[in-house]
Design a protein around this motif. Structure first.
Motif, PDB file in Angstrom:
ATOM      1  N   GLN A 299      66.794 -18.459  10.033  1.00 38.59           N
ATOM      2  CA  GLN A 299      66.393 -18.501  11.439  1.00 38.59           C
ATOM      3  C   GLN A 299      67.330 -17.728  12.371  1.00 38.59           C
ATOM      4  OE1 GLN A 299      68.025 -20.898  13.870  1.00 38.59           O
ATOM      5  NE2 GLN A 299      69.591 -21.327  12.322  1.00 38.59           N
ATOM      6  N   TRP A 300      68.516 -17.391  11.880  1.00 40.85           N
ATOM      7  CA  TRP A 300      69.392 -16.547  12.722  1.00 40.85           C
ATOM      8  C   TRP A 300      68.963 -15.085  12.626  1.00 40.85           C
ATOM      9  CZ3 TRP A 300      73.043 -12.776  11.007  1.00 40.85           C
ATOM     10  CH2 TRP A 300      73.172 -12.656   9.629  1.00 40.85           C
TER      11      TRP A 300
ATOM     12  N   PHE B 189      65.497 -13.806  11.871  1.00 40.79           N
ATOM     13  CA  PHE B 189      64.131 -13.455  12.272  1.00 40.79           C
ATOM     14  C   PHE B 189      63.997 -12.994  13.727  1.00 40.79           C
ATOM     15  CE2 PHE B 189      62.528 -16.535   8.771  1.00 40.79           C
ATOM     16  CZ  PHE B 189      62.736 -15.563   7.814  1.00 40.79           C
ATOM     17  N   PRO B 190      64.693 -13.593  14.693  1.00 35.77           N
ATOM     18  CA  PRO B 190      64.482 -13.162  16.085  1.00 35.77           C
ATOM     19  C   PRO B 190      65.217 -11.876  16.460  1.00 35.77           C
ATOM     20  CG  PRO B 190      65.727 -15.240  15.979  1.00 35.77           C
ATOM     21  CD  PRO B 190      65.597 -14.736  14.591  1.00 35.77           C
ATOM     22  N   GLN B 191      65.989 -11.309  15.547  1.00 35.78           N
ATOM     23  CA  GLN B 191      66.850 -10.186  15.937  1.00 35.78           C
ATOM     24  C   GLN B 191      66.063  -8.877  16.017  1.00 35.78           C
ATOM     25  OE1 GLN B 191      69.741 -11.087  16.960  1.00 35.78           O
ATOM     26  NE2 GLN B 191      69.446 -13.164  16.153  1.00 35.78           N
ATOM     27  N   ARG B 192      66.430  -8.073  16.972  1.00 32.36           N
ATOM     28  CA  ARG B 192      65.793  -6.785  17.177  1.00 32.36           C
ATOM     29  C   ARG B 192      65.896  -5.915  15.920  1.00 32.36           C
ATOM     30  NH1 ARG B 192      64.746  -3.754  21.908  1.00 32.36           N
ATOM     31  NH2 ARG B 192      64.426  -1.565  21.370  1.00 32.36           N
TER      32      ARG B 192
ATOM     33  N   ARG C  37      63.406  -7.105  13.312  1.00 32.13           N
ATOM     34  CA  ARG C  37      62.016  -6.839  13.712  1.00 32.13           C
ATOM     35  C   ARG C  37      61.669  -5.355  13.556  1.00 32.13           C
ATOM     36  NH1 ARG C  37      59.105 -10.340  15.904  1.00 32.13           N
ATOM     37  NH2 ARG C  37      58.004  -8.787  17.152  1.00 32.13           N
TER      38      ARG C  37
ATOM     39  N   GLY D 201      63.135  -8.415  20.663  1.00 30.49           N
ATOM     40  CA  GLY D 201      64.062  -9.157  19.825  1.00 30.49           C
ATOM     41  C   GLY D 201      65.422  -9.285  20.494  1.00 30.49           C
ATOM     42  N   GLU D 202      66.233 -10.176  19.944  1.00 26.87           N
ATOM     43  CA  GLU D 202      67.559 -10.419  20.516  1.00 26.87           C
ATOM     44  C   GLU D 202      68.516  -9.275  20.203  1.00 26.87           C
ATOM     45  OE1 GLU D 202      69.086 -14.272  19.409  1.00 26.87           O
ATOM     46  OE2 GLU D 202      67.139 -15.236  19.732  1.00 26.87           O
TER      47      GLU D 202
ATOM     48  N   ASN E 287      72.543  -9.809  16.054  1.00 23.52           N
ATOM     49  CA  ASN E 287      71.873  -8.526  15.833  1.00 23.52           C
ATOM     50  C   ASN E 287      72.879  -7.454  15.388  1.00 23.52           C
ATOM     51  OD1 ASN E 287      69.360  -6.942  16.100  1.00 23.52           O
ATOM     52  ND2 ASN E 287      70.558  -5.820  17.645  1.00 23.52           N
TER      53      ASN E 287
ATOM     54  N   ARG F 212      73.950 -19.415  15.783  1.00 23.92           N
ATOM     55  CA  ARG F 212      73.154 -20.188  14.820  1.00 23.92           C
ATOM     56  C   ARG F 212      73.835 -20.450  13.484  1.00 23.92           C
ATOM     57  NH1 ARG F 212      69.721 -16.479  17.072  1.00 23.92           N
ATOM     58  NH2 ARG F 212      67.981 -17.236  18.339  1.00 23.92           N
TER      59      ARG F 212
END
Lengths: 216, 216
Positions: free
Chosen positions: B39-40, B42-45, B48, B57-58, B63, B199
Motif C-alpha cells: 500500500q505504500w 500503489f499510490p505513487q506517481r 502509476r 499520484g503522490e 515516490n 507508511r
C-alpha cells in the motif's frame, strides 16, 4: 490527569522474526544466537546494575530506553516457561522490583524476593493474571514479559495496547517466532514510532482490533 | 571513478516476515493482504506511470525511493514463478526497461518488449543468470527481483551485497516467508540505514559471510 494504563510488551526480535533460539536461550547452541539478539542490552549500565553484574556499562540512548521501559512498568505478567528459566538465571534479587504474575496450571503461594519483586502464581487464566497485574500496577503500565506463546495469547485475545520490537541485525533461521499463530484476521497494527540506536531498530506499534468481515 | 557494481534486492515484508500471501498475490484471499503489504507503492506517481495506470499520484519521499531503486538497476534477475505471474499481470510495456534474466529450466529465446525490457531465459543456473545480468548492467547495479525462493538462493550462495526491506505494519499469519531456509550459519547482516516514511520503515543491510566455525 488520568493517563490510561497500558498493557504492552517489549522484545528483541531477529530480522527473520525469532525472539529465542531453538531450545531456548540456554539450549544447545542457543547461547551465541541469544547473545547476538540481546547484544544491545548486555553492555548497558541499567542491565548490569539490575542483574547485579557489577558497576560500569554504557549510558547512551540504548541504556535510556531500557531504563524507560523499566520505569513505566508497574507489574509484569509472564508464562510458566519464562518463569522456570528465570528462576534458575535471575539473581536472588530478581530484576523486576514489582509484583510479577505467573500464568500457570500449578497452585503455589506468593514468592517474595529481596528488592521488591514478588511472584504470584495465577492458575485461572490469562485474563485473571492481567486483572491482578492491572490492579497492582497503579498508574503505571503492565508489561507482558514473555515468552512468545504468552505474548501471543494476549495479542490474539485483544488485550495488548501497544508493543515495541527491537529488531536486531541477525538471522536465526530457526527458533521461537514472536508472531507464530497470530490471528491475522483480528489483529491489526499501526506504527507509533521508529528509533534507530547504534545496534538495533526500535519499532513501536499500537494494536487495533480488525473489523470482523461482515457475513455475506 | 569505478564504483563497484552491487547485487541487491528490495522487497516489502510484513512485520511477521512474509513477502507474499499464501497462494501468491493473485491467490484466493491474497489480494487484501497483498494490497496492505504494497500500500505504500500503489499510490505513487512512479508506480502509476511505470505500470501505465494513468497520470497523477503522490510525489513525496516514498515516490523518490521507488524512483531511486529503479534508477540504480541496470538489469534484473527473477525466478520462473515471478516471471509467470508477471507475464499475466504486467502491461505490454513491461515495467523494467532493462534486460531481465529469468532463471528457468525451460529453453526459450529472448523476448523483447516495447519500452526496452528484454527477457532472457537462462537454463544453466543462478550464477550464469547473475553473470549475464552483471555484464548487461554496465555501471549500474543488479537487482534480484524475486520471488522469495530465488532471493534466498542468491542470499545463501553469498551473491547478495545488500538489501532493503520495506517493513509494512501488517501481520499475515501465513504466506511466503522472505528468510525461510536462510543459512544462518553463513549469512550475517549489518545495518546500513533506516528510514521511516509515512507508511513503512525502510531497513537496509549489507550482507557479510560469517566465518565458518573452525574445525575442533
Amino acid at each position: 490527569m488520568a493517563v490510561a494504563q497500558k498493557v504492552f510488551f517489549s522484545v528483541s526480535m531477529s530480522l527473520d522474526g525469532f525472539i529465542a533460539p531453538e531450545g531456548g536461550p540456554y539450549g544447545q547452541g542457543g547461547a551465541t544466537q541469544w547473545g547476538e539478539l540481546q547484544q544491545w542490552i548486555f553492555p548497558q549500565r541499567f542491565f548490569r546494575e539490575n542483574l547485579r553484574l557489577g558497576p560500569g556499562g554504557e549510558e547512551g540512548r540504548e541504556n535510556d530506553i531500557l531504563g524507560a521501559t523499566f520505569a513505566r512498568t508497574g507489574a509484569s505478567v509472564m508464562g510458566r516457561g519464562m518463569f522456570d528459566l528465570g528462576e534458575r538465571a535471575w539473581p536472588e534479587e530478581a530484576p523486576f522490583h514489582t509484583p510479577v504474575y505467573v500464568v500457570t496450571h500449578h497452585e503455589r503461594g506468593p514468592w517474595p524476593r529481596p528488592g521488591g519483586t514478588t511472584f504470584h502464581f495465577i492458575d485461572d487464566g490469562i485474563e485473571a493474571a492481567l486483572d491482578a497485574a492491572r490492579g497492582a500496577a497503579g498508574s503505571r503500565d503492565v508489561r507482558i514479559a514473555g515468552g512468545a506463546a504468552t505474548i501471543l495469547q494476549y495479542l490474539n485475545a485483544g488485550l495488548i495496547d501497544e508493543f515495541t520490537v527491537a529488531l536486531a541485525p541477525v538471522l536465526f533461521g530457526a527458533g521461537l517466532r514472536l508472531f507464530e499463530g497470530v490471528d491475522a484476521g483480528r489483529v491489526a497494527v499501526e506504527p507509533l514510532g521508529v528509533e534507530s540506536t547504534p545496534r538495533v531498530t526500535h519499532l513501536t506499534y499500537t494494536v487495533r482490533r480488525r473489523q470482523a468481515p461482515s457475513p455475506s
